[in-house]
Scaffold this active site. Structure first.
Site, PDB file in Angstrom:
ATOM      1  N   ASP A  63      79.125 -22.781-115.271  1.00  0.00           N
ATOM      2  CA  ASP A  63      80.193 -23.631-115.772  1.00  0.00           C
ATOM      3  C   ASP A  63      80.432 -23.197-117.220  1.00  0.00           C
ATOM      4  O   ASP A  63      79.586 -22.547-117.842  1.00  0.00           O
ATOM      5  CB  ASP A  63      79.815 -25.115-115.694  1.00  0.00           C
TER       6      ASP A  63
HETATM    7  C1  NOJ Z   1      84.197 -27.408-117.123  1.00  0.00           C
HETATM    8  C2  NOJ Z   1      84.201 -28.119-115.805  1.00  0.00           C
HETATM    9  O1  NOJ Z   1      82.973 -28.780-115.625  1.00  0.00           O
HETATM   10  C3  NOJ Z   1      84.463 -27.198-114.629  1.00  0.00           C
HETATM   11  O2  NOJ Z   1      84.608 -27.980-113.474  1.00  0.00           O
HETATM   12  C4  NOJ Z   1      85.675 -26.348-114.882  1.00  0.00           C
HETATM   13  O3  NOJ Z   1      85.951 -25.537-113.760  1.00  0.00           O
HETATM   14  C5  NOJ Z   1      85.448 -25.522-116.136  1.00  0.00           C
HETATM   15  N1  NOJ Z   1      85.223 -26.413-117.272  1.00  0.00           N
HETATM   16  C6  NOJ Z   1      86.597 -24.587-116.462  1.00  0.00           C
HETATM   17  O4  NOJ Z   1      87.675 -25.319-116.917  1.00  0.00           O
END
Ligand code: NOJ
Length: 765
Positions: A280
């Site tokens: 993530d």
């Molecule tokens: C953080 C989020 O937790 C995740 O779900 C997302 O895909 C990423 N940021 C990218 O934006």
């Protein structure tokens, strides 16, 4: 990174528990993530053989620097959430990764589909597939190689969790079944899915380290890990998922993106995962440790950990080059697996605001998706109360009075057609207007918004009814002559925050104020999760309650069709609605750092398997509306339950098959087939979700293990089939580290909700 003293403390605690036999089996391995090294190499098993041989040939031509460059994102201002650079000399164009699982965000000419929670409420596999297919086409058109979704974690352990709505259901079987369809469909449209967030990511509070405070550690036992949190991920690996996103939280003390037990062990060894694991965004907390634990790609960049540091680690022998080669082989094999080498636009080409195609092409694609967008909105609605024939509305209704803050669209869109919402003061979602999606990276960009007010206005143009409305007053007064009063309110949730409550006084006051003078008050919630109703549910003037969930851009027209009975309600709750907050016990609210762990927040999943209806069953708590519940304008009966055992499949205690994608192959053997007849005994057409629950020996008294949704004309009946696999009938044996069939009596229940199960039978193994 975990403080060594804390890590040792956790291990010592877990050993003490085991050694003194103070606890039940489920707590064995509680809080432990034993080391699993080295990372199993992607080997090209099953359907991956061709993709791997092509990937090996390409990766074999890369220098170490070129390989390292593919393991982390680079900054490109093209609107993609992340970018992998190309290698021009080898004809590799790079890749674009973008959010999210309910439709593409941050761009235009795309659609806002019903959110995960609505698909969960639909209990409709075909719908999940179709939605995935049409979403996938949009990602591909925009040059997005990897869609950052679907969400199967959180699973909804914490009732106030801020992201439960992005996933499908608070039950691993339902969640996994719908995620399987979504991954299959999106990938067959040529787009990789990043199934997220791996794993045990169940709260927003302390999800990331901040200052001196570490990210929260989800501490759980191995059986719960397998039977709840891993289950839907396993389904998506079985579906051929090419990519999985590791989460922000720690698991048993170790960061999710450097936890060797979960990445090397659960995913790559036990489940034969052939794709790659991406962090993530900003979820990487070490260089060597994450590489050796099985991480393959860092996002959004290599700052701090990889890049030149990874090259140096290979050169000084701390990370074997074969590990880097495996990272890149997995990434490139995934690209070949979805034929992105031959049939894919330039990465990210359509993400900046631009109309790349002829208007006719865009409009034709949208028209093809229209039915799925609409069905997603319709089937995600759940009717939970309907007295005095309040619904459907009569065509003769003369005056409809409309109240609440959620009936109209916001007055302005954000850039690139994004919609964004924010909590009002005190956590009240009054600023939200009509809420078609939740907030954060899972919010999507609608082509338009059909609002409840617009759709009801259109209906009154057809039917001749008159409207009165007041969307502003905190204590509106209703004209007692109203044929019906509709109150549009919501329960908001967003990434980054947990919900402050499961009901709020401001909203309840609006509802009660309308009900004070209107004896046919119909409450419509747009809700990003559980919404309690006990402050008004028994009010005699409140005749109907609808949970709309998050319907996407067709919200209003779906609702209007349901209100007048042009469509029938067929949704069922994908979670339980309790009577009181306290009924959820430790699963109500997020954990906070405290005591000796104030800077090392711990979330102890001591409830084990007992979340949602499993918890209520165990604690003998009657919910207000049970998991799987939802009303219809017709009635159904269930008859003729029967069971047929497979004549060929083995019922040996443990599986013996080789590991393929999704685990040992014979986990998917069909052991029993259950059939039942569903009859539409009412006067109108409708669809019923037939649900099968099993009481497995040594497990919760009942767990969902099958569902089917026949569409039945009035008077019609259908036979529904439930296929029970070896995994469906097994529990995870922590000592054997295998799924194990139980000897004893299995109870099978079939009916219309987790509490309304008129048919039952038993069999023994
Ligand atoms: C953080 C989020 O937790 C995740 O779900 C997302 O895909 C990423 N940021 C990218 O934006």
């Amino acid at each position: 990174m975990i403080a060594p003293s804390v890590a040792l403390g956790l291990v010592a605690l877990a050993r003490a528990v085991v050694a003194s036999n103070q606890t039940i089996d489920e707590l064995y391995f509680y809080g432990m993530s034993p080391p699993v090294y080295p990372t199993p190499n992607g080997s090209g098993i099953g359907k991956w053989a061709t993709a791997y041989s092509k990937a090996k040939a390409l990766v074999g031509q890369m220098t170490l620097d070129e390989k390292v460059n593919l393991t982390a994102g680079v900054s490109v201002s093209n609107g993609c959430s992340g970018n992998i650079p190309g290698i021009a000399r080898l004809g590799f164009p790079g890749m674009c990764l973008s959010d999210a699982g309910n439709g593409l965000r941050n761009t235009d000419y795309v659609n806002a589909y019903a959110s995960g929670i609505s698909v969960g409420a639909s209990w409709n596999r075909e719908l999940a597939f179709d939605r995935g297919w049409y979403m996938g086409r949009e990602f591909k058109t925009k040059g997005v190689n990897i869609a950052l979704g679907p969400v199967v974690g959180p699973l909804g352990r914490v009732a106030e969790g801020g992201r439960n709505w992005e996933g499908f259901a608070n039950d691993p079987y339902l969640c996994g079944a719908l995620a399987y369809e979504t991954v299959t469909a999106m990938q067959s449209a040529g787009v990789a899915t990043s199934v997220k967030h791996f794993i045990a990511y169940e709260q927003e509070t302390d999800r990331n380290p901040s200052g001196d405070v570490a990210s929260v550690s989800s501490n759980l036992d191995d059986r719960t890990m397998h039977e709840l949190y891993m289950w839907p991920f396993q389904d998506t690996v079985h579906a051929g998922a090419t990519n999985i996103m590791c989460s922000y939280n720690r698991i048993n003390g170790s960061h999710a993106c450097q936890n060797s037990k979960t990445i090397n062990g659960l995913l790559k060894e036990e489940n034969g995962f052939q794709g790659f694991v991406v962090t993530d965004w900003g979820g990487q907390h070490s260089g060597v440790a994450s590489a050796l634990a099985g991480l393959d790609m860092a996002m959004p960049n290599s700052d701090f950990f990889w890049g030149a540091n990874l090259t140096a680690a290979v050169q000084n022998g701390t990370v074997p080059e074969s590990r880097v080669t495996d990272m890149v082989t997995r990434i490139i094999a995934s690209w070949y697996q979805l034929h992105q080498d031959v049939d894919f636009p330039e990465p990210g080409i359509g993400m900046p605001s631009s109309l790349l195609e002829d208007h006719t092409v865009v409009n034709a694609r949208n028209k093809a998706a229209a039915e799925t967008l609409y069905r997603g909105a319709v089937e995600g609605h759940v009717l939970v109360k309907n007295t005095n024939n309040a619904l459907p509305l009569s065509n003769d209704a003369a005056l409809l009075s409309l109240f609440g803050y959620a009936a109209t669209a916001q007055t302005e869109q954000g850039p690139l057609a994004n919609v964004s919402f924010s909590f009002g003061s005190g956590g009240i979602a009054v600023q939200n207007y009509t809420m078609i999606t939740g907030g954060g990276s899972g919010a999507n960009s609608p082509a338009y918004i059909s609002t409840p007010f617009d759709a009801i206005t259109n209906a009154c143009i057809d039917k001749g009814c008159s409207l009165y409305w007041d969307f502003e007053s905190a204590e509106p007064s209703a004209d007692p002559d109203s044929s019906a009063c509709l109150v549009f309110v919501n329960a908001y949730a967003t990434e980054g925050f947990n919900r402050p409550n499961l009901h709020d006084d401001y909203t309840d006051a609006i509802i009660l104020s309308v009900a004070a003078t209107c004896n046919n008050t119909i409450v419509v919630f747009q809700n990003a999760g559980v919404r309690l109703v006990d402050t008004f549910v028994d009010h005699e003037n409140i005749t109907a309650i609808v949970f709309s969930h998050l319907p996407g851009q067709d919200s209003g027209r779906a609702l209007a069709a349901l209100l007048w009975g042009e469509e029938n309600f067929s949704g069922k709750l994908p979670y339980s609605v309790a009577k009181n907050e306290t009924d959820y016990g430790v699963t109500l609210a997020p954990s906070e750092g405290e005591g000796a762990f104030v800077d090392w927040p711990q979330s102890n999943f001591t409830e084990g398997l007992y979340i949602d209806y499993r918890l209520f069953d165990k604690s003998d708590i009657t919910p207000r509306y049970e998991f799987g519940f939802g009303l219809s304008y017709t009635t159904f009966e269930f008859r003729n339950l029967s069971l047929a055992a497979s004549t060929t499949a083995s019922t040996a205690e443990y599986p013996t098959g080789a590991v393929a994608e999704g685990g040992q192959t014979d986990l998917w053997d069909l052991l029993y087939q259950v059939t039942a007849t569903v009859i539409n005994t009412g006067l109108v057409d409708g669809a019923e979700v037939a649900q099968l629950y099993i009481g497995i020996p040594n497990a919760p008294v009942k767990q969902l293990r099958g569902f089917a949704k026949p569409q039945l004309m009035a008077g019609e009946s259908a036979v529904v089939n439930f296929a029970l696999t070896r995994r469906d009938l097994s529990i995870w044996n922590i000592n054997a580290q295998k799924w194990q069939l139980q000897s004893g009596t299995y109870n099978i229940y079939v009916g219309s909700s987790s509490s309304d199960l008129p048919l039952s039978l038993t069999f023994s193994l």
